[in-house]
Write an enzyme that holds these catalytic residues in place. Structure first.
Site, PDB file in Angstrom:
ATOM      1  N   LYS A  19      10.916  10.472 -26.029  1.00 23.16           N
ATOM      2  CA  LYS A  19      10.940  11.023 -24.666  1.00 23.16           C
ATOM      3  C   LYS A  19      12.361  11.209 -24.169  1.00 23.16           C
ATOM      4  CE  LYS A  19       7.045   8.143 -23.519  1.00 23.16           C
ATOM      5  NZ  LYS A  19       6.643   6.855 -22.992  1.00 23.16           N
ATOM      6  N   LYS A  66      18.985   1.236 -27.283  1.00 29.74           N
ATOM      7  CA  LYS A  66      18.858   1.682 -25.892  1.00 29.74           C
ATOM      8  C   LYS A  66      20.076   1.321 -25.059  1.00 29.74           C
ATOM      9  CE  LYS A  66      13.887   2.047 -25.199  1.00 29.74           C
ATOM     10  NZ  LYS A  66      12.717   1.532 -24.473  1.00 29.74           N
ATOM     11  N   LYS A 116      13.864   9.578 -34.606  1.00 30.52           N
ATOM     12  CA  LYS A 116      12.493   9.461 -34.086  1.00 30.52           C
ATOM     13  C   LYS A 116      12.231  10.488 -32.982  1.00 30.52           C
ATOM     14  CE  LYS A 116      11.587   6.053 -31.296  1.00 30.52           C
ATOM     15  NZ  LYS A 116      11.516   4.707 -30.699  1.00 30.52           N
TER      16      LYS A 116
HETATM   17  P1  TYM Z   1       6.356   3.654 -25.820  1.00 29.80           P
HETATM   18  O1  TYM Z   1       5.960   4.010 -24.434  1.00 29.80           O
HETATM   19  O2  TYM Z   1       7.745   3.953 -26.261  1.00 29.80           O
HETATM   20  O3  TYM Z   1       5.393   4.358 -26.848  1.00 29.80           O
HETATM   21  C1  TYM Z   1       3.971   4.214 -26.768  1.00 29.80           C
HETATM   22  C2  TYM Z   1       3.394   4.158 -28.170  1.00 29.80           C
HETATM   23  O4  TYM Z   1       3.778   5.318 -28.912  1.00 29.80           O
HETATM   24  C3  TYM Z   1       4.373   4.942 -30.147  1.00 29.80           C
HETATM   25  N1  TYM Z   1       5.418   5.918 -30.484  1.00 29.80           N
HETATM   26  C4  TYM Z   1       5.494   6.558 -31.653  1.00 29.80           C
HETATM   27  N2  TYM Z   1       4.707   6.524 -32.748  1.00 29.80           N
HETATM   28  C5  TYM Z   1       5.042   7.329 -33.785  1.00 29.80           C
HETATM   29  N3  TYM Z   1       6.130   8.154 -33.776  1.00 29.80           N
HETATM   30  C6  TYM Z   1       6.936   8.217 -32.694  1.00 29.80           C
HETATM   31  N4  TYM Z   1       7.979   9.046 -32.688  1.00 29.80           N
HETATM   32  C7  TYM Z   1       6.636   7.401 -31.571  1.00 29.80           C
HETATM   33  N5  TYM Z   1       7.213   7.218 -30.352  1.00 29.80           N
HETATM   34  C8  TYM Z   1       6.456   6.307 -29.713  1.00 29.80           C
HETATM   35  C9  TYM Z   1       4.964   3.563 -29.894  1.00 29.80           C
HETATM   36  O5  TYM Z   1       5.117   2.850 -31.096  1.00 29.80           O
HETATM   37  C10 TYM Z   1       3.932   2.952 -28.973  1.00 29.80           C
HETATM   38  O6  TYM Z   1       2.872   2.374 -29.708  1.00 29.80           O
HETATM   39  N6  TYM Z   1       7.171  -1.249 -25.678  1.00 29.80           N
HETATM   40  C11 TYM Z   1       6.131  -0.254 -25.814  1.00 29.80           C
HETATM   41  C12 TYM Z   1       5.027  -0.369 -24.771  1.00 29.80           C
HETATM   42  C13 TYM Z   1       4.422  -1.731 -24.646  1.00 29.80           C
HETATM   43  C14 TYM Z   1       3.511  -2.348 -25.521  1.00 29.80           C
HETATM   44  C15 TYM Z   1       3.203  -3.599 -24.965  1.00 29.80           C
HETATM   45  C16 TYM Z   1       2.932  -1.957 -26.732  1.00 29.80           C
HETATM   46  C17 TYM Z   1       4.640  -2.595 -23.622  1.00 29.80           C
HETATM   47  N7  TYM Z   1       3.902  -3.725 -23.802  1.00 29.80           N
HETATM   48  C18 TYM Z   1       2.334  -4.511 -25.595  1.00 29.80           C
HETATM   49  C19 TYM Z   1       2.054  -2.850 -27.351  1.00 29.80           C
HETATM   50  C20 TYM Z   1       1.769  -4.104 -26.788  1.00 29.80           C
HETATM   51  C21 TYM Z   1       6.774   1.116 -25.674  1.00 29.80           C
HETATM   52  O7  TYM Z   1       7.837   1.265 -25.122  1.00 29.80           O
HETATM   53  O8  TYM Z   1       6.016   2.136 -26.118  1.00 29.80           O
END
Ligand code: TYM
Length: 332
Positions: free
Chosen positions: A197, A111, A194
């Site tokens: 967004k 990032k 991957k």
């Molecule tokens: P975020 O917002 O990027 O994504 C949310 C969830 O979607 C999953 N994900 C994917 N799974 C499969 N293939 C993909 N291409 C893909 N893109 C996203 C992510 O693995 C995630 O589960 N840091 C985290 C949010 C967070 C969090 C937490 C998660 C903040 N605090 C505590 C668990 C526990 C994030 O940015 O997810």
């Protein structure tokens, strides 16, 4: 009882990767577990967000989660910034986690890119806040996509170091739950990247709010190879785009990849893409309709988040008090 925590960032459109890697599993796990689901607005501002966009995206992501089947009555759905314990515990964890641990985080490197000196301190400390999210509730199970695995290992290290340094058994062990056939959904334009967004190309992802014709168009244009589908899973290893589309199909239909291949072996991509479009539209269309209905009354979504935050705070505040006592803060 096991307690589940997971989060999603309100930074633009949710996509099929978020749904298959995370949200779909959250919906299933609601049965038999106590769950907290969080729209992580504090994490979102680690990169610049226009305030109005952030407000709108927070509401939209909450509506999407409800539309997918998150039950905000039986479980807790809220936005992170409303519960002060997250930021307060994160500060304490900033003092537990080691710089060397954070230096190993691949997502920060991705990032921040080349201009690392110019990344926010928040982006660097991001995983500490994630640890605080989970541990403020002493949650022990965390359903996420594959890309969050390293962050959860760090959260586990933080919990263990805290317990060890202060000679307590305050925090539980954290179990990542990386479930299903699509734990890492890839870009439709490049099977080695991957689905995300932040990809500049909208054609690389299927958004949860895409209409049927957009979904059909994106799948039709998705990169593939000229060979028909094989009958054996190992034959997909060297074919990332084919592997991705079959994985998506399997996850959407709740079947194993091997099972999908058994049915479609020998099929060319033109026909397989039509089948994939049908299942994708049949899953996403009803969700998009429910989401639009919910967003017609934004004040109701806001009320759900506010009530969720009150319930979340009632769990997190005593945990934070316990932590502050252990750390040696004079209180209350
Ligand atoms: P975020 O917002 O990027 O994504 C949310 C969830 O979607 C999953 N994900 C994917 N799974 C499969 N293939 C993909 N291409 C893909 N893109 C996203 C992510 O693995 C995630 O589960 N840091 C985290 C949010 C967070 C969090 C937490 C998660 C903040 N605090 C505590 C668990 C526990 C994030 O940015 O997810």
């Amino acid at each position: 009882m096991d307690r589940i925590f997971s989060g999603v960032q309100p930074t633009g459109n949710l996509h099929l990767g978020n749904y298959l890697g995370a949200i779909r599993n959250w919906v299933k796990l609601q049965e038999g577990h106590e769950c907290l689901f969080c729209v992580v607005d504090l994490h979102a501002i680690t990169v610049w967000q226009e305030p109005e966009d952030l407000r709108r995206a927070t509401r939209e992501v909450a509506a999407a989660l409800i539309a997918c089947g998150i039950d905000a009555e039986r479980h807790v759905l809220f936005n992170q910034s409303r519960v002060r314990a997250h930021a307060q515990l994160a500060w304490i964890f900033n003092c537990v986690a080691r710089i060397g641990w954070l230096n190993r985080m691949t997502q920060f490197k991705e990032k921040a890119g080349k201009d690392r000196e110019n990344a926010s301190v928040g982006l660097y400390a991001y995983p500490n806040l994630m640890a605080a999210d989970i541990l403020a509730y002493k949650a022990n199970m965390v359903p996420v996509g594959e890309d969050q695995k390293q962050h959860l290992e760090l959260a586990r290290d933080i919990a263990q170091k805290f317990n060890h340094d202060y000679k307590v058994a305050l925090f539980p062990d954290i179990r990542p739950l990386i479930l299903g056939e699509a734990t890492r959904v890839m870009s439709l334009r490049d099977g080695t990247k991957k689905m995300s967004k932040s990809d500049a190309s909208d054609a690389s992802r299927i958004n949860m709010t895409d209409h049927a014709d957009q979904i059909a168009d994106k799948i039709k244009r998705a990169k593939t190879d000229p060979h028909p589908l094989p009958d054996d899973v190992t034959a997909l290893e060297a074919r990332p785009e084919a592997r991705n589309l079959v994985g998506i199909y399997a996850a959407l239909t709740d079947r194993a990849v091997a099972d999908v291949l058994a049915e479609h072996a020998g099929t060319g991509f033109a026909a397989f893409k039509r089948a994939l479009t049908d299942v994708t539209v049949s899953v996403l269309e009803p969700i998009a309709i429910r989401m639009r209905e919910l967003l017609a009354h934004p004040e109701r979504v806001d009320a759900v988040l506010k009530r969720g935050a009150e319930r979340a705070g009632a769990i997190a505040d005593p945990v934070l008090a316990e932590v502050e006592e252990v750390v040696g803060f004079l209180r209350p």
